[in-house]
Design a protein around this motif. Structure first.
Motif, PDB file in Angstrom:
ATOM      1  N   ARG A 150      48.316  22.213  10.648  1.00  0.00           N
ATOM      2  CA  ARG A 150      49.123  23.353  10.840  1.00  0.00           C
ATOM      3  C   ARG A 150      48.533  24.626  11.224  1.00  0.00           C
ATOM      4  O   ARG A 150      48.750  25.022  12.242  1.00  0.00           O
ATOM      5  N   MET A 179      48.719  26.620  14.751  1.00  0.00           N
ATOM      6  CA  MET A 179      49.388  28.233  14.933  1.00  0.00           C
ATOM      7  C   MET A 179      48.234  29.000  15.526  1.00  0.00           C
ATOM      8  O   MET A 179      48.662  29.817  16.276  1.00  0.00           O
ATOM      9  N   ALA A 198      53.381  19.690  18.654  1.00  0.00           N
ATOM     10  CA  ALA A 198      53.044  20.975  17.889  1.00  0.00           C
ATOM     11  C   ALA A 198      52.259  21.869  18.853  1.00  0.00           C
ATOM     12  O   ALA A 198      52.636  23.341  18.930  1.00  0.00           O
ATOM     13  N   GLY A 216      55.028  23.953  20.681  1.00  0.00           N
ATOM     14  CA  GLY A 216      55.437  24.608  19.404  1.00  0.00           C
ATOM     15  C   GLY A 216      56.660  24.100  18.474  1.00  0.00           C
ATOM     16  O   GLY A 216      57.179  24.771  17.753  1.00  0.00           O
ATOM     17  N   PHE A 252      57.000  21.595  15.452  1.00  0.00           N
ATOM     18  CA  PHE A 252      56.133  20.954  14.235  1.00  0.00           C
ATOM     19  C   PHE A 252      57.062  19.910  13.960  1.00  0.00           C
ATOM     20  O   PHE A 252      57.919  20.172  13.527  1.00  0.00           O
ATOM     21  N   ARG A 278      57.113  24.399   9.188  1.00  0.00           N
ATOM     22  CA  ARG A 278      58.186  25.049  10.011  1.00  0.00           C
ATOM     23  C   ARG A 278      57.138  25.760  11.176  1.00  0.00           C
ATOM     24  O   ARG A 278      55.985  26.357  10.814  1.00  0.00           O
ATOM     25  N   SER A 279      57.518  25.828  12.369  1.00  0.00           N
ATOM     26  CA  SER A 279      56.823  26.183  13.360  1.00  0.00           C
ATOM     27  C   SER A 279      57.127  27.777  13.394  1.00  0.00           C
ATOM     28  O   SER A 279      58.255  28.135  13.006  1.00  0.00           O
TER      29      SER A 279
END
Ligand code: BGC
Length: 449
Positions: free
Chosen positions: A209, A213, A268, A272, A274, A280-281
């Motif tokens: 994750r 990001m 992801a 973008g 996820f 949550r994206s």
């Protein structure tokens, strides 16, 4: 998905030898070069996670350390000159984050100047650099603060990206933010093959994750600093195939492995979007890569959660199946999904040669993979062979040799292998020709399993 029996077989040449190419295959704009990573070639840095990991006995097969590697930090001029002599037009090069930001928020401008010198020299020699910002190793301060399990890694990576890109943007405009997030995360947090040697699915999810990001933030930051930049990740994809295509369990695991290890990350990082496992994206769905980098090495025979290899197939010195068709199949899937041009940011083989030769089958590996690329309809624009000079192969240490240039680790003497010259000839001819194949790959055969 193919079965071993469906794999294209090489033709037999007039001399009775195996031949892949029977008429010239034009490069049609495909640029060819090599790829490398800072920790695997530079040597000298004691401030990164892999240095510390290698210090503990048992973590690296031969007990070696990246502190030696190729000594490239001091020998970069010699390596750049050799690459220019070979006529390669592109090179993928890595930065060592721990050199640039030795303590959190403190940047070493001498290290940045040194990278400016090396990259500027490449450009002066007519070689276009593609620069990787993160390739498996972290500065120790980040490693000790929970590395990428810590949400703070996202902001730290953006800060470092802004400084590095800000310092190099007049020389470099092609960037790989993160190399192989799936390999990094699984080796470090599932398989105990990389620092910190953790086994935790919960942490694995946090790492993926946060890396996604980090990439999304870096993508935006780089474009803010350099609107015309080309930005991507280097995504490691394998061809997964059921060991027995008639077995529903094998088929089920094949789909699951492919999704969990790679496909969900394509969404992801690239869009973008996820998957539920990553939460949550932080961004709206869109396009967050300008091209897509594919690192492709092999095919996996799936019969359960663990990796396997089909019996009787050609393999590399590390026992990985040689399966060129998988490269174009993976590229086709990525391209269909993301709709951006493809760059092969890594592809290569461990080939340690024998008593008489520096390599036994790498030229054949190159011919077979390049032929598959040149015959495919996928818009593949770049091919970066892994790697230039034999390098420090993470937990395998100095033993496996992936380079087109041999390194004597004791003396740091470089010796050009036939593969390096073969690549030069292909680039010069603008085509992979039967003559080049005959000159370099005739009679070379893969080991089999
Ligand atoms: C990595 C390289 C590594 C290569 C061969 C890739 O997954 O990005 O750093 O040397 O595989 O093992």
């Amino acid at each position: 998905m193919g079965h071993p029996d469906d794999a294209p077989r090489p033709a037999v040449g007039e001399d009775g030898g195996m031949r892949t190419v029977d008429a010239p295959l034009a490069l049609r704009g495909l640029l060819i070069g090599t790829a490398s990573a800072a920790t695997q070639i530079e040597g000298g840095d004691r401030n990164n996670s892999w240095y510390e990991w290698a210090e503990s006995p048992g973590n690296v097969a031969d007990g070696s350390s990246p502190v030696r590697a190729d000594g490239h930090w001091l020998r970069w001029r010699e390596d750049n000159a050799l690459m220019a002599e070979l006529g390669y037009p592109i090179a993928r090069i890595g930065l060592e984050w721990s050199r640039i930001e030795p303590r959190p928020g403190e940047f070493d401008h001498a290290a940045l100047d040194r990278y400016r010198e090396e990259l500027g020299d490449l450009v002066d020699r007519g070689i276009r650099p593609l620069v990787t910002l993160h390739h498996f190793s972290n500065p120790l301060w980040l490693q000790h603060a929970g590395q990428w399990t810590n949400l703070g890694a996202v902001g730290a990576f953006e800060r470092y990206t802004r400084v590095a890109v800000g310092a190099l943007r007049d020389i470099v405009d092609e960037w790989v933010t993160i190399n192989e997030p799936n390999v990094y995360a699984t080796q470090a947090h599932l398989f105990r093959e990389a620092p910190p040697g953790n086994v935790s699915v919960r942490d694995l999810r946090f790492v993926l994750r946060h890396m996604a990001m980090g990439h999304l933030r870096a993508y935006e930051a780089i474009h803010e600093l350099q609107p015309e930049a080309t930005v991507t990740i280097a995504h490691h994809l394998r061809e997964f195939a059921p060991r027995n295509p008639r077995n529903p369990v094998h088929r089920l695991f094949t789909r699951f492995d492919s999704w969990a290890f790679q496909d969900m990350l394509t969404d992801a990082f690239g869009r973008g979007v996820f998957p539920w496992v990553l939460g949550r994206s932080p961004v709206p769905a869109g396009r967050y890569v300008d091209v897509i980098g594919l690192n492709y090495y092999s095919r996996t025979a799936v019969s359960g959660p663990a990796d396997g290899v089909f019996p009787g197939v050609p393999v590399t010195d590390l026992g990985w199946e040689v399966y060129p068709q998988g490269l174009v199949d993976c590229a086709a899937r990525l391209h269909a999904h993301l709709g951006v041009p493809m760059w092969i940011t890594e592809n290569g083989t461990a080939d340690n040669g024998d008593d008489e030769r520096l390599e036994r089958f790498r030229p054949r590996f190159l011919v077979d993979h390049l032929a598959a690329i040149l015959r495919s309809k996928v818009p593949i624009e770049r091919y970066y062979h892994w790697c230039f000079v034999d390098n420090w192969e993470w937990s395998e240490g100095e033993v496996p040799r992936f380079g087109v240039v041999h390194n004597d680790y004791e003396t740091q003497r470089r010796t050009v292998k036939p593969s390096a010259r073969m690549l030069s000839e292909i680039i010069r001819a603008g085509a992979l020709t039967p003559e080049i194949e005959d000159r370099y790959a005739a009679g070379l055969e893969y080991p089999t399993r």
